[in-house]
Motif scaffolding. Structure first.
Motif, PDB file in Angstrom:
ATOM      1  N   ARG A  97     -12.096  -0.417  -3.784  1.00 35.42           N
ATOM      2  CA  ARG A  97     -10.703  -0.510  -3.333  1.00 35.42           C
ATOM      3  C   ARG A  97      -9.748  -0.353  -4.513  1.00 35.42           C
ATOM      4  O   ARG A  97      -8.719   0.321  -4.411  1.00 35.42           O
ATOM      5  CB  ARG A  97     -10.455  -1.848  -2.639  1.00 35.42           C
ATOM      6  CG  ARG A  97     -11.239  -2.018  -1.358  1.00 35.42           C
ATOM      7  CD  ARG A  97     -10.744  -3.198  -0.581  1.00 35.42           C
ATOM      8  NE  ARG A  97     -11.681  -3.602   0.453  1.00 35.42           N
ATOM      9  CZ  ARG A  97     -11.377  -4.341   1.494  1.00 35.42           C
ATOM     10  NH1 ARG A  97     -10.144  -4.783   1.641  1.00 35.42           N
ATOM     11  NH2 ARG A  97     -12.284  -4.669   2.382  1.00 35.42           N
ATOM     12  N   GLU A  98     -10.090  -0.987  -5.626  1.00 35.18           N
ATOM     13  CA  GLU A  98      -9.246  -0.870  -6.815  1.00 35.18           C
ATOM     14  C   GLU A  98      -9.276   0.559  -7.340  1.00 35.18           C
ATOM     15  O   GLU A  98      -8.272   1.072  -7.844  1.00 35.18           O
ATOM     16  CB  GLU A  98      -9.734  -1.837  -7.895  1.00 35.18           C
ATOM     17  CG  GLU A  98      -8.808  -1.932  -9.093  1.00 35.18           C
ATOM     18  CD  GLU A  98      -9.239  -3.002 -10.084  1.00 35.18           C
ATOM     19  OE1 GLU A  98      -9.038  -2.783 -11.302  1.00 35.18           O
ATOM     20  OE2 GLU A  98      -9.770  -4.044  -9.651  1.00 35.18           O
ATOM     21  N   ALA A 101      -6.964   2.502  -5.184  1.00 37.50           N
ATOM     22  CA  ALA A 101      -5.584   2.108  -5.502  1.00 37.50           C
ATOM     23  C   ALA A 101      -5.098   2.780  -6.778  1.00 37.50           C
ATOM     24  O   ALA A 101      -3.896   3.057  -6.925  1.00 37.50           O
ATOM     25  CB  ALA A 101      -5.495   0.594  -5.639  1.00 37.50           C
ATOM     26  N   ALA A 104      -3.304   5.975  -6.062  1.00 36.87           N
ATOM     27  CA  ALA A 104      -1.939   5.766  -5.565  1.00 36.87           C
ATOM     28  C   ALA A 104      -1.010   5.344  -6.702  1.00 36.87           C
ATOM     29  O   ALA A 104       0.119   5.842  -6.814  1.00 36.87           O
ATOM     30  CB  ALA A 104      -1.945   4.716  -4.458  1.00 36.87           C
ATOM     31  N   ASP A 105      -1.471   4.423  -7.548  1.00 37.69           N
ATOM     32  CA  ASP A 105      -0.640   3.951  -8.663  1.00 37.69           C
ATOM     33  C   ASP A 105      -0.199   5.109  -9.552  1.00 37.69           C
ATOM     34  O   ASP A 105       0.980   5.237  -9.903  1.00 37.69           O
ATOM     35  CB  ASP A 105      -1.421   2.936  -9.514  1.00 37.69           C
ATOM     36  CG  ASP A 105      -1.599   1.599  -8.811  1.00 37.69           C
ATOM     37  OD1 ASP A 105      -0.821   1.309  -7.877  1.00 37.69           O
ATOM     38  OD2 ASP A 105      -2.511   0.853  -9.186  1.00 37.69           O
ATOM     39  N   ASN A 193       2.453   1.989  -2.093  1.00 35.94           N
ATOM     40  CA  ASN A 193       1.198   1.464  -2.631  1.00 35.94           C
ATOM     41  C   ASN A 193       0.548   0.485  -1.666  1.00 35.94           C
ATOM     42  O   ASN A 193      -0.664   0.528  -1.429  1.00 35.94           O
ATOM     43  CB  ASN A 193       1.451   0.768  -3.978  1.00 35.94           C
ATOM     44  CG  ASN A 193       1.272   1.701  -5.162  1.00 35.94           C
ATOM     45  OD1 ASN A 193       0.272   2.387  -5.273  1.00 35.94           O
ATOM     46  ND2 ASN A 193       2.238   1.714  -6.051  1.00 35.94           N
ATOM     47  N   LEU A 194       1.344  -0.413  -1.108  1.00 37.34           N
ATOM     48  CA  LEU A 194       0.820  -1.405  -0.168  1.00 37.34           C
ATOM     49  C   LEU A 194       0.275  -0.721   1.086  1.00 37.34           C
ATOM     50  O   LEU A 194      -0.785  -1.093   1.607  1.00 37.34           O
ATOM     51  CB  LEU A 194       1.910  -2.405   0.201  1.00 37.34           C
ATOM     52  CG  LEU A 194       2.339  -3.371  -0.910  1.00 37.34           C
ATOM     53  CD1 LEU A 194       3.539  -4.200  -0.463  1.00 37.34           C
ATOM     54  CD2 LEU A 194       1.183  -4.293  -1.300  1.00 37.34           C
ATOM     55  N   ALA A 197      -3.051   0.942   0.313  1.00 37.21           N
ATOM     56  CA  ALA A 197      -4.116  -0.057   0.182  1.00 37.21           C
ATOM     57  C   ALA A 197      -4.592  -0.519   1.551  1.00 37.21           C
ATOM     58  O   ALA A 197      -5.794  -0.702   1.776  1.00 37.21           O
ATOM     59  CB  ALA A 197      -3.620  -1.240  -0.641  1.00 37.21           C
ATOM     60  N   ARG A 198      -3.639  -0.694   2.470  1.00 36.40           N
ATOM     61  CA  ARG A 198      -4.004  -1.118   3.827  1.00 36.40           C
ATOM     62  C   ARG A 198      -4.784  -0.007   4.533  1.00 36.40           C
ATOM     63  O   ARG A 198      -5.747  -0.277   5.266  1.00 36.40           O
ATOM     64  CB  ARG A 198      -2.735  -1.467   4.616  1.00 36.40           C
ATOM     65  CG  ARG A 198      -3.005  -1.952   6.033  1.00 36.40           C
ATOM     66  CD  ARG A 198      -3.741  -3.275   6.024  1.00 36.40           C
ATOM     67  NE  ARG A 198      -4.127  -3.694   7.367  1.00 36.40           N
ATOM     68  CZ  ARG A 198      -5.241  -3.307   7.984  1.00 36.40           C
ATOM     69  NH1 ARG A 198      -6.088  -2.478   7.358  1.00 36.40           N
ATOM     70  NH2 ARG A 198      -5.520  -3.740   9.191  1.00 36.40           N
TER      71      ARG A 198
END
Length: 217
Positions: A97-98, A101, A104-105, A193-194, A197-198
């Motif tokens: 998951r990280e 992410a 996206a970051d 970003n949120l 992640a979802r």
């Protein structure tokens, strides 16, 4: 012949090749600086020459296609930098998951830059409609995401029904669309970003298999 090691392919380059490479890199950086300060529409050969201290004649010697060729090189540079930052963040990620992410970051950080991000995500593609430059960032991201999902699926962390390759393409498409909106000021990068992640969290094992599309009316 005395030379130095090229940072791109590891071979030993001649002094002439090194000088040519550094000149091209300086011109691309000058273009990016002008774009960051004034926007892509104001990025003229005259301004690039003034910014870099390199004559117009030398610019055309290195980039015979002039501004268009320079724009392609600058677009490629941003794509390469995006891939490098993303790859480093993915390597340091604690889990799948990280790792997702991290994509996206890196993308939304670039998109959040008012002018450079706008060039890469919005105005750039209108100038650069084909060629290898367009696929540098998205292609590498898709491959990295697919590898992450493949490993996570093998370890049982991601659903067995997840297709890593197809899912990676869809996730990259979602990132690109969101980045366009971030660059245009229509979407807050933190919210983006949120949301990503979802979206990625839905791939976790135990979420249930996705329904098959209907083949009939």
């Amino acid at each position: 012949m005395i030379g130095s090691e090229s940072p791109r392919d590891g071979r030993v380059e001649t002094l002439r090749e090194r000088k040519q490479r550094l000149t091209r890199e300086a011109l691309v950086q000058a273009l990016l600086d002008v774009i960051a300060e004034r926007g892509v529409q104001e990025a003229t050969i005259s301004l690039i020459s003034a910014r870099s201290g390199i004559s117009r004649g030398t610019i055309y010697a290195h980039f015979p296609g002039g501004r268009d060729e320079l724009l392609r090189a600058a677009y490629a540079r941003l794509g390469e930098q995006l891939v490098e930052r993303t790859r480093a963040a993915v390597s340091a990620a604690a889990g799948w998951r990280e790792a997702l992410a991290a994509h996206a970051d890196a993308m939304f950080e670039l998109a959040g830059d008012a002018l450079t991000g706008h060039f890469f995500n919005v105005s750039g593609p209108t100038f650069i409609v084909d060629g290898a430059e367009r696929g540098i960032g998205s292609g590498a991201s898709a491959r990295m995401i697919a590898a992450t999902l493949d490993a996570a699926r093998a370890s049982g962390e991601v659903g067995a029904d997840v297709d890593p390759g197809s899912t990676a393409v869809l996730l990259v498409g979602a990132l690109r669309e969101a980045a366009i909106r971030v660059s245009a000021g229509e979407l807050d990068p933190e919210r983006a970003n949120l949301a990503f992640a979802r979206l990625a969290a839905g791939l976790a094992a135990g979420r249930g298999a996705a329904p098959r599309p209907s083949s009939g009316p």
